[in-house]
Design a protein around this motif. Structure first.
Motif, PDB file in Angstrom:
ATOM      1  N   SER A 174       0.813  -1.219   0.000  1.00  0.00           N
ATOM      2  CA  SER A 174       0.000   0.000   0.000  1.00  0.00           C
ATOM      3  C   SER A 174       0.844   1.266   0.000  1.00  0.00           C
ATOM      4  O   SER A 174       0.326   2.351  -0.225  1.00  0.00           O
ATOM      5  CB  SER A 174      -0.948   0.006   1.199  1.00  0.00           C
ATOM      6  N   LYS A 175       2.145   1.135   0.258  1.00  0.00           N
ATOM      7  CA  LYS A 175       3.039   2.292   0.220  1.00  0.00           C
ATOM      8  C   LYS A 175       4.446   1.823  -0.111  1.00  0.00           C
ATOM      9  O   LYS A 175       4.739   0.620  -0.076  1.00  0.00           O
ATOM     10  CB  LYS A 175       3.010   3.061   1.538  1.00  0.00           C
ATOM     11  N   SER A 176       5.331   2.756  -0.424  1.00  0.00           N
ATOM     12  CA  SER A 176       6.719   2.432  -0.734  1.00  0.00           C
ATOM     13  C   SER A 176       7.439   1.997   0.538  1.00  0.00           C
ATOM     14  O   SER A 176       7.423   2.719   1.533  1.00  0.00           O
ATOM     15  CB  SER A 176       7.428   3.647  -1.326  1.00  0.00           C
ATOM     16  N   VAL A 177       8.028   0.811   0.497  1.00  0.00           N
ATOM     17  CA  VAL A 177       8.735   0.258   1.655  1.00  0.00           C
ATOM     18  C   VAL A 177       9.856  -0.651   1.172  1.00  0.00           C
ATOM     19  O   VAL A 177       9.898  -1.052   0.012  1.00  0.00           O
ATOM     20  CB  VAL A 177       7.801  -0.573   2.575  1.00  0.00           C
ATOM     21  N   ASN A 178      10.733  -0.994   2.103  1.00  0.00           N
ATOM     22  CA  ASN A 178      11.709  -2.047   1.842  1.00  0.00           C
ATOM     23  C   ASN A 178      11.001  -3.382   2.007  1.00  0.00           C
ATOM     24  O   ASN A 178      10.274  -3.589   2.984  1.00  0.00           O
ATOM     25  CB  ASN A 178      12.893  -1.953   2.806  1.00  0.00           C
ATOM     26  N   VAL A 179      11.209  -4.263   1.049  1.00  0.00           N
ATOM     27  CA  VAL A 179      10.494  -5.538   1.006  1.00  0.00           C
ATOM     28  C   VAL A 179      11.494  -6.683   1.044  1.00  0.00           C
ATOM     29  O   VAL A 179      12.544  -6.631   0.411  1.00  0.00           O
ATOM     30  CB  VAL A 179       9.651  -5.635  -0.287  1.00  0.00           C
ATOM     31  N   SER A 180      11.121  -7.712   1.793  1.00  0.00           N
ATOM     32  CA  SER A 180      11.893  -8.946   1.835  1.00  0.00           C
ATOM     33  C   SER A 180      10.907 -10.104   1.676  1.00  0.00           C
ATOM     34  O   SER A 180       9.934 -10.195   2.426  1.00  0.00           O
ATOM     35  CB  SER A 180      12.629  -9.059   3.173  1.00  0.00           C
ATOM     36  N   LEU A 181      11.146 -10.942   0.682  1.00  0.00           N
ATOM     37  CA  LEU A 181      10.344 -12.153   0.487  1.00  0.00           C
ATOM     38  C   LEU A 181      11.317 -13.315   0.431  1.00  0.00           C
ATOM     39  O   LEU A 181      12.131 -13.409  -0.486  1.00  0.00           O
ATOM     40  CB  LEU A 181       9.518 -12.065  -0.793  1.00  0.00           C
TER      41      LEU A 181
END
Length: 106
Positions: free
Chosen positions: A43-50
Motif C-alpha cells: 500500500s506504500k513504498s517500503v523495503n520488502v523482503s520475500l
C-alpha cells in the motif's frame, strides 16, 4: 489537409487501483512442481523482503530484497533444485510481516 491529432479523442480517467493494505496471498498452484506463483500487494513504498524457508527454519531462497513502490506484484518461485516437502514463505514490508506455507511435490 487535416492533422491526425485533431481527430483523436482522448479520455483520461483516474483509477484508484492501488492496494489499500499490505497483503500476501496463497501461492498457486499448491502443491506445486517445480514452480509456483506468489502474489503480494503493497500500500506504500517500503523495503520488502520475500524469503523461502525449509521446515527447520533455514533460509533456502531470497526472492525479493529491496525497496518497492505501492502496487501488486507476482514472483515465480522455481524449486526445481529443492527436495519435496513443506516450505514457508515470509513477506516483510515495513511493519507488516506474514508467513504462509507451500508444498513441493516431485
Amino acid at each position: 489537409m487535416r492533422n491526425y491529432l485533431d481527430s483523436v479523442v482522448v479520455s483520461v480517467e483516474r483509477i484508484d487501483d492501488l492496494p489499500k493494505d499490505f497483503y500476501l496471498s496463497n501461492n498457486y498452484p499448491n502443491p506445486f512442481n517445480p514452480s509456483t506463483r506468489i502474489n503480494y500487494s503493497l500500500s506504500k513504498s517500503v523495503n520488502v523482503s520475500l524469503k523461502v524457508y525449509d521446515v527447520l527454519g533455514r533460509e533456502v531462497r531470497t526472492l525479493v530484497q529491496g525497496a518497492q513502490n505501492p502496487g501488486s506484484y507476482t514472483v515465480i518461485f522455481d524449486a526445481s533444485d529443492l527436495s519435496s516437502g513443506i516450505y514457508f514463505y515470509r513477506l516483510e514490508a515495513g511493519n507488516f510481516s506474514e508467513t504462509k506455507q507451500m508444498l513441493l511435490m516431485k
